[in-house]
Design a protein around this motif. Structure first.
Motif, PDB file in Angstrom:
ATOM      1  N   ASN B  36      -2.555   3.562   1.757  1.00 11.96           N
ATOM      2  CA  ASN B  36      -3.474   3.349   2.883  1.00 11.96           C
ATOM      3  C   ASN B  36      -3.154   2.081   3.665  1.00 11.96           C
ATOM      4  N   VAL B  37      -3.634   2.059   4.901  1.00 13.28           N
ATOM      5  CA  VAL B  37      -3.619   0.829   5.694  1.00 13.28           C
ATOM      6  C   VAL B  37      -5.056   0.367   5.816  1.00 13.28           C
ATOM      7  N   GLY B  38      -5.354  -0.808   5.294  1.00 13.30           N
ATOM      8  CA  GLY B  38      -6.728  -1.293   5.346  1.00 13.30           C
ATOM      9  C   GLY B  38      -6.913  -2.360   6.394  1.00 13.30           C
ATOM     10  N   CYS B  39      -5.924  -3.223   6.572  1.00 16.95           N
ATOM     11  CA  CYS B  39      -6.135  -4.375   7.438  1.00 16.95           C
ATOM     12  C   CYS B  39      -5.013  -4.582   8.431  1.00 16.95           C
ATOM     13  N   ASP B  40      -3.791  -4.234   8.034  1.00 17.62           N
ATOM     14  CA  ASP B  40      -2.653  -4.462   8.913  1.00 17.62           C
ATOM     15  C   ASP B  40      -2.358  -5.951   9.089  1.00 17.62           C
ATOM     16  N   THR B  41      -3.022  -6.813   8.319  1.00 13.48           N
ATOM     17  CA  THR B  41      -2.763  -8.253   8.433  1.00 13.48           C
ATOM     18  C   THR B  41      -2.348  -8.852   7.088  1.00 13.48           C
ATOM     19  N   SER B  42      -1.866  -8.033   6.179  1.00  8.59           N
ATOM     20  CA  SER B  42      -1.324  -8.490   4.891  1.00  8.59           C
ATOM     21  C   SER B  42      -2.385  -8.999   3.920  1.00  8.59           C
ATOM     22  N   SER B  43      -3.666  -8.722   4.197  1.00 11.21           N
ATOM     23  CA  SER B  43      -4.722  -9.333   3.391  1.00 11.21           C
ATOM     24  C   SER B  43      -5.310  -8.438   2.312  1.00 11.21           C
ATOM     25  N   CYS B  44      -5.368  -7.113   2.539  1.00  7.62           N
ATOM     26  CA  CYS B  44      -6.257  -6.283   1.726  1.00  7.62           C
ATOM     27  C   CYS B  44      -5.584  -5.614   0.539  1.00  7.62           C
ATOM     28  N   GLY B  45      -4.283  -5.404   0.600  1.00 11.37           N
ATOM     29  CA  GLY B  45      -3.574  -4.788  -0.524  1.00 11.37           C
ATOM     30  C   GLY B  45      -3.671  -3.273  -0.603  1.00 11.37           C
ATOM     31  N   ALA B  46      -4.379  -2.624   0.342  1.00  9.80           N
ATOM     32  CA  ALA B  46      -4.511  -1.159   0.285  1.00  9.80           C
ATOM     33  C   ALA B  46      -3.148  -0.469   0.380  1.00  9.80           C
ATOM     34  N   CYS B  47      -2.177  -1.161   0.980  1.00  5.03           N
ATOM     35  CA  CYS B  47      -0.862  -0.578   1.229  1.00  5.03           C
ATOM     36  C   CYS B  47       0.131  -0.887   0.110  1.00  5.03           C
ATOM     37  N   THR B  48      -0.360  -1.377  -1.041  1.00 13.47           N
ATOM     38  CA  THR B  48       0.545  -1.824  -2.114  1.00 13.47           C
ATOM     39  C   THR B  48       1.338  -0.658  -2.710  1.00 13.47           C
ATOM     40  N   ALA B  56       4.301  -4.756  -3.871  1.00 15.48           N
ATOM     41  CA  ALA B  56       4.561  -5.353  -2.563  1.00 15.48           C
ATOM     42  C   ALA B  56       3.650  -4.678  -1.551  1.00 15.48           C
ATOM     43  N   LYS B  57       3.337  -5.436  -0.477  1.00 13.35           N
ATOM     44  CA  LYS B  57       2.479  -4.893   0.579  1.00 13.35           C
ATOM     45  C   LYS B  57       3.373  -4.227   1.622  1.00 13.35           C
ATOM     46  N   SER B  58       3.267  -2.895   1.726  1.00 18.19           N
ATOM     47  CA  SER B  58       4.211  -2.165   2.573  1.00 18.19           C
ATOM     48  C   SER B  58       3.912  -2.337   4.054  1.00 18.19           C
ATOM     49  N   CYS B  59       2.786  -2.996   4.400  1.00 16.63           N
ATOM     50  CA  CYS B  59       2.530  -3.311   5.809  1.00 16.63           C
ATOM     51  C   CYS B  59       3.242  -4.594   6.200  1.00 16.63           C
ATOM     52  N   THR B  60       3.858  -5.277   5.234  1.00 12.38           N
ATOM     53  CA  THR B  60       4.492  -6.563   5.507  1.00 12.38           C
ATOM     54  C   THR B  60       5.980  -6.465   5.208  1.00 12.38           C
TER      55      THR B  60
HETATM   56  S1  FES Z   1      -2.786  -2.951   5.021  1.00  5.12           S
HETATM   57 FE1  FES Z   1      -3.957  -4.602   4.233  1.00  5.12          FE
HETATM   58  S2  FES Z   1      -2.409  -5.688   3.121  1.00  5.12           S
HETATM   59 FE2  FES Z   1      -1.290  -4.098   3.966  1.00  5.12          FE
END
Ligand code: FES
Ligand SMILES: Cc1cc2nc3c(=O)[nH]c(=O)nc-3n(C[C@H](O)[C@H](O)[C@H](O)COP(=O)(O)OP(=O)(O)OC[C@H]3O[C@@H](n4cnc5c(N)ncnc54)[C@H](O)[C@@H]3O)c2cc1C
Ligand code: FES
Lengths: 272, 154
Positions: B36-48, B56-60
Motif C-alpha cells: 500500500n501507499v499510505g503517505c508518499d512521504t516515507s513516514s508510514c511504512g505501509a509500502c514496506t 525497505a520503504k518502496s515509496c523511497t
Molecule cells: S507510503 Fe508511507 S512510507 Fe511509503
C-alpha cells in the motif's frame, strides 16, 4: 508526488561517478541510499537532470581498522554501522548514533556518505562525526583530499564538497574507552531530533549540537569549559553562540533551553 | 529503461521511466497491489517490502534501483499451497489488524525485524523495531502481541 523526469546512470566505480559528475556538472546528482534525495525529488525541491546511482559500488561499503583510526566506506549503511563489532570497541558513539537514525527501513538504505554530504543540521550523523573529530576523504578528477569535520559543514545543506567531488571514505579516530554520550530529543519515535547533543570526553573534549544552527556545529564554549574541568557546569553556555531554527516543534528560546539540558545530561552520562 | 527483478521468486521485467517509484512499479506495472501507499512521504511504512532480504520503504526507491534485486512483497509470504506465513497467522490470531491498511507493511517490517534478531525480541525491541510503521487504527497493542508470539525471546 512524482519526481520530475531525469536520466538515470549507474556508476560501477567511484571514478565512473566522478566522470559522470564532471560531464554533467550541476545538473547531476549522486544517488546513494536515496533517503534524503528521493523525498526532495518527490516534492520537486530537487530536480536533477541526471541521477548517477552509486548504490551498486560495493567496494565503497566497508568498516576497516586503519591503525589509529577506523576507515569507513561512504556507501556503508546506517544498519552496518549500528551492528559493527569494530565500532562497538573503537567508535561506540558513531555506532550508537547510527542506530538512532529514523527507523529500521531507513537504516537499511541510508548511507554514512549520503548523510554527511546532505549536511542537514537536523541530522544525527554529522554531530557524531564532529564529536569524534573525524574527517571525510573526497575524490575528484584532480585527486584525493582529506577534509576535517570542522571544515566540512559550511552552511544549510552545504558542504565543502566541490560539484565534481565524491566522498569515498570517512575516518574516525579510535576512541576506545573514552566517555561519550548522545542525547536526541524528540517527541515521537522515528522523528528527527528537535535538538541533539553529542559529547566525547577525553584529553580533547568535543561537543556537537544538532539543529542549533544552519549547519551541524561544535560548541567551543562548552568544550573550553570541559577542558577547564567544569564538568556538567560547562553545559550552562550551550545555548550561547547558537542560531537555532524556529518551527512548530520549538521556538528559539526552548531550543536553547534544550541544548543546555541535553548537553548537561550528555556530560553526566559520558562521565559516569 | 528495462528493469529486471525477481519478485516473490519469479523473474519479472518491464520498461519503465527512471522516475517510477518502486511502489508504483509493484502496484501498477506488476499488479501486486498488496503493497500500500499510505503517505508518499516515507513516514508510514505501509509500502514496506523486503529488498534483498531487508525491510525497505518502496515509496523511497526508484524501480531502476531494483534492477537485478530480489524483492518480496506481502503476496510472496504465504506458501505455494496458500498456507499463511506464521507472522500472517499471528496477526490473525492476535487480532493484529483492524482496517488492515497498515497490515502488509507491518507484516513485512515484522518479518525482517524477527529475522535480524534470532536471539528473540522483548516488547521494547518490537515497539522500537516497528517505529517506521504507523497504524491509523492505533491497534499497536495487538500488533506487538502478534510479533512477540512469533519472534519473542524465551
Ligand atoms: S507510503 Fe508511507 S512510507 Fe511509503
Ligand atoms: C523517514 C525518514 C526518517 C529519517 N530520519 C532521520 C533521522 O532521524 N536522523 C538523520 O540523521 N537522518 C534521518 N533520515 C535521513 C537518512 O539518514 C538519509 O539516509 C541520509 O540523510 C542520506 O543518506 P542517503 O544514503 O540516503 O543519501 P542520498 O539521499 O542518496 O543522498 C543525499 C545527498 O548526498 C549526496 N551524496 C550521497 N552520497 C554521496 C557521496 N558518497 N559523495 C558525495 N555526495 C553524496 C547526494 O547527491 C544527495 O545530494 C531520515 C530519512 C527518512 C526517509
Ligand atoms: S489496522 Fe487500520 S491502519 Fe492499522
Amino acid at each position: 508526488m512524482i519526481p520530475a523526469a531525469f536520466d538515470y546512470q549507474v556508476a560501477d566505480s567511484a571514478d565512473a561517478a566522478i566522470a559522470a559528475l564532471a560531464e554533467h556538472g550541476d545538473d547531476a546528482k549522486l544517488l546513494a541510499g536515496g533517503h534524503s534525495l528521493i523525498p526532495l525529488m518527490r516534492f520537486r525541491l530537487a530536480t536533477p537532470g541526471v541521477v548517477v546511482d552509486i548504490g551498486r559500488i560495493s567496494d565503497l561499503s566497508y568498516i576497516n581498522d586503519g591503525g589509529d583510526h577506523v576507515a569507513i566506506g561512504a556507501m556503508t549503511t546506517h544498519r552496518a554501522l549500528e551492528t559493527s563489532e569494530l565500532l562497538a570497541v573503537e567508535a561506540p558513539l558513531l555506532r550508537h548514533v547510527a542506530g538512532q537514525v529514523g527507523d529500521p527501513q531507513v537504516r537499511h538504505r541510508g548511507t554514512l556518505g549520503g548523510s554527511l554530504a546532505h549536511g542537514d543540521p537536523a541530522s544525527d550523523l554529522p554531530a557524531a562525526l564532529l564529536a569524534h573529530g573525524g574527517s571525510v576523504v573526497a575524490r575528484s578528477p584532480g585527486g584525493e583530499r582529506e577534509i576535517a569535520a570542522t571544515d566540512f559543514f559550511t552552511g544549510f545543506l552545504e558542504t565543502a564538497l566541490g560539484a565534481d567531488e565524491i566522498i569515498t571514505e570517512i575516518r574516525i579516530p579510535k576512541a576506545a574507552g573514552v566517555g561519550w554520550s548522545y542525547q536526541k530529543f524528540n517527541r515521537r519515535a522515528q522523528d528527527w531530533a528537535i535538538v541533539g547533543a553529542a559529547v566525547m570526553l577525553g584529553d580533547d573534549p568535543k561537543v556537537a549540537l544538532v539543529n542549533m544552527g544552519s549547519a551541524p556545529m561544535r560548541h567551543g564554549g562548552v568544550e573550553a569549559g570541559l577542558a577547564g574541568g567544569g564538568g556538567t557546569d560547562a553545559a550552562a553556555v550551550a545555548g550561547d553562540d547558537t542560531d537555532p531554527p524556529e518551527d512548530l516543534n520549538a521556538d528559539v528560546e526552548y531550543r536553547k533551553h534544550l541544548a543546555r539540558v541535553l548537553v548537561g545530561r550528555g556530560i553526566a552520562e559520558a562521565s559516569g | 529503461m528495462e528493469v529486471s527483478v525477481t519478485v516473490n521468486g519469479k523473474h519479472r521485467s518491464a520498461d519503465v521511466e527512471p522516475r517510477t517509484l518502486l511502489v508504483h512499479f509493484l502496484r501498477d506495472t506488476l499488479g501486486l497491489t498488496g503493497t500500500n501507499v499510505g503517505c508518499d512521504t516515507s513516514s508510514c511504512g505501509a509500502c514496506t517490502i523486503h529488498f534483498n532480504g531487508e525491510s525497505a520503504k518502496s515509496c523511497t526507491m526508484f524501480a531502476v534501483q531494483a534492477d537485478g534485486a530480489e524483492i518480496t512483497t506481502i503476496e510472496g509470504l504465504a506458501s505455494e499451497a496458500g498456507e499463511m506465513h506464521p507472522m500472517q497467522q499471528a496477526f490473525m490470531d492476535c487480532h493484529g489488524l483492524q482496517c488492515g491498511y497498515c497490515t502488509p507493511g507491518m507484516v513485512m517490517a515484522a518479518t525482517s525485524l524477527v529475522a535480524e534478531n534470532p536471539g528473540g525480541l522483548d516488547e521494547a525491541g518490537v515497539r522500537e523495531g516497528l517505529e517506521g510503521n504507523l497504524c491509523r487504527c492505533t491497534g499497536y497493542h495487538n500488533i506487538v502481541k502478534a510479533v512477540l508470539s512469533v519472534g519473542g525471546a524465551g
